[in-house]
Scaffold this motif. Structure first.
Motif, PDB file in Angstrom:
ATOM      1  N   GLN A  59       0.832  -1.189   0.000  1.00 21.60           N
ATOM      2  CA  GLN A  59       0.000   0.000   0.000  1.00 21.60           C
ATOM      3  C   GLN A  59       0.863   1.233   0.000  1.00 21.60           C
ATOM      4  O   GLN A  59       1.964   1.274   0.502  1.00 21.60           O
ATOM      5  CB  GLN A  59      -0.958  -0.027   1.186  1.00 21.60           C
ATOM      6  N   GLU A  95       0.026   5.110   4.510  1.00 22.40           N
ATOM      7  CA  GLU A  95      -0.190   4.506   5.823  1.00 22.40           C
ATOM      8  C   GLU A  95      -0.471   5.619   6.800  1.00 22.40           C
ATOM      9  O   GLU A  95       0.327   6.551   6.959  1.00 22.40           O
ATOM     10  CB  GLU A  95       1.044   3.718   6.259  1.00 22.40           C
ATOM     11  N   GLU A  96      -1.624   5.522   7.461  1.00 19.95           N
ATOM     12  CA  GLU A  96      -2.005   6.566   8.394  1.00 19.95           C
ATOM     13  C   GLU A  96      -1.554   6.234   9.806  1.00 19.95           C
ATOM     14  O   GLU A  96      -1.455   5.067  10.200  1.00 19.95           O
ATOM     15  CB  GLU A  96      -3.531   6.761   8.389  1.00 19.95           C
ATOM     16  N   ASP A  97      -1.361   7.271  10.536  1.00 21.65           N
ATOM     17  CA  ASP A  97      -0.942   7.135  11.928  1.00 21.65           C
ATOM     18  C   ASP A  97      -1.568   8.283  12.714  1.00 21.65           C
ATOM     19  O   ASP A  97      -1.477   9.427  12.268  1.00 21.65           O
ATOM     20  CB  ASP A  97       0.586   7.180  12.002  1.00 21.65           C
ATOM     21  N   GLN A 129      -3.796   4.772  14.108  1.00 26.51           N
ATOM     22  CA  GLN A 129      -4.924   4.018  13.556  1.00 26.51           C
ATOM     23  C   GLN A 129      -6.229   4.461  14.180  1.00 26.51           C
ATOM     24  O   GLN A 129      -7.277   4.403  13.552  1.00 26.51           O
ATOM     25  CB  GLN A 129      -4.718   2.518  13.767  1.00 26.51           C
ATOM     26  N   CYS A 134       0.155  10.747   7.531  1.00 25.69           N
ATOM     27  CA  CYS A 134       0.125   9.786   6.425  1.00 25.69           C
ATOM     28  C   CYS A 134       1.522   9.709   5.836  1.00 25.69           C
ATOM     29  O   CYS A 134       2.157  10.747   5.599  1.00 25.69           O
ATOM     30  CB  CYS A 134      -0.878  10.259   5.379  1.00 25.69           C
ATOM     31  N   TYR A 174       3.890   7.757   2.714  1.00 28.05           N
ATOM     32  CA  TYR A 174       3.748   7.037   1.452  1.00 28.05           C
ATOM     33  C   TYR A 174       5.127   6.682   0.918  1.00 28.05           C
ATOM     34  O   TYR A 174       6.139   7.141   1.449  1.00 28.05           O
ATOM     35  CB  TYR A 174       2.961   7.868   0.437  1.00 28.05           C
ATOM     36  N   GLY A 232      -4.683   4.532   2.061  1.00 29.76           N
ATOM     37  CA  GLY A 232      -4.172   3.920   3.279  1.00 29.76           C
ATOM     38  C   GLY A 232      -5.299   3.273   4.049  1.00 29.76           C
ATOM     39  O   GLY A 232      -6.452   3.245   3.600  1.00 29.76           O
ATOM     40  N   GLN A 233      -4.977   2.743   5.216  1.00 27.53           N
ATOM     41  CA  GLN A 233      -5.977   2.024   6.014  1.00 27.53           C
ATOM     42  C   GLN A 233      -6.845   2.955   6.838  1.00 27.53           C
ATOM     43  O   GLN A 233      -7.874   2.534   7.346  1.00 27.53           O
ATOM     44  CB  GLN A 233      -5.295   1.017   6.934  1.00 27.53           C
TER      45      GLN A 233
END
Lengths: 116, 114
Positions: free
Chosen positions: B2, B5-7, B9, B23, B25, B105-106
């Motif tokens: 992916q 990715e977010e942080d 969650q 985020c 990438y 991202g998630q």
């Protein structure tokens, strides 16, 4: 409202059923998309259509069959699905044609699909 | 793998506080977008920032982009209970084939308590 509608909003089907999801956009956009959203996973792009032509198939199993009869309508035909196909299926559209979406995508509310 | 990715969650704050989501990438991008999703609904576009931009504002939203670190942040100021939702970053790769992609991202689940 984003100008993108999806029907049905909820669908329960057996593994042997055939059903179709419908998406319609009223924004005059030229690109349309199908996404799958499963729990705890990022959105997965499934298909992209630009000017009614499929330009992306993201290794989607053949039990999912898209159809785009015109720039405003997009269908996802479902056949012999598996329980793991249960998910929220989102349709989106964007203005940008064949070279890809450099602008925003407008999403429909989704169809919550449950495969028994 | 992916792109975004977010942080964190999940994030829980009180009404009136600020919420910051990050985020990261992996590859060069043309632009980065933030979307919001209320439970079980479609995504709503919030803001787009292009690779040559560093900061952008829209109402109570402030987005920053650091292409050298391949990261972005979304700040929601003076949060409200109605801001409770999942927030996703999505990137458009700099190099793309015909058809185009938004890579999501998630997401970060934000809960704003009244």
């Amino acid at each position: 409202e984003t100008g993108v509608t999806q029907t049905p909003r909820h669908l329960v089907m057996g593994m042997t059923n055939k059903k179709s999801l419908k998406c319609e956009q009223h924004l005059g956009h030229n690109a349309m998309y199908w996404y799958k959203q499963s729990a705890k996973k990022p959105l997965e792009l499934m298909f992209v259509y630009n000017f009614k032509e499929q330009t992306e198939n993201n290794s989607v199993p053949s039990r999912f069959s898209p159809e785009c009869p015109n720039s405003s309508h997009l269908f996802l035909h479902l056949h012999t699905l598996q329980p793991e196909d249960s998910a929220l299926y989102l349709c989106a559209s964007s203005q940008e044609p064949a070279r890809g979406p450099r602008d925003t995508q407008y999403f429909g509310p989704g169809t919550r699909l449950t495969v028994l | 793998s992916q792109q975004g990715e977010e942080d964190p969650q999940a994030l829980s704050i009180q009404e009136g506080e600020n919420a910051t989501m990050n985020c990261s990438y992996k590859t060069s991008i043309n632009n980065l977008q933030w979307y919001r999703q209320n439970s079980g609904r479609g995504l709503v576009h919030l803001i787009l920032i292009r690779s040559n931009e560093r900061e952008k504002h829209s109402g109570r939203l402030r987005v920053t982009l650091d292409t050298s670190k391949k990261s972005s942040s979304l700040l929601i100021t003076a949060s409200r209970a109605a801001d409770t939702a999942s927030y996703f970053c999505a990137t458009v790769p700099e190099v793309y084939n015909q058809g185009g992609k938004l890579i999501f991202g998630q997401g970060t689940e934000l809960s704003v308590k009244p």
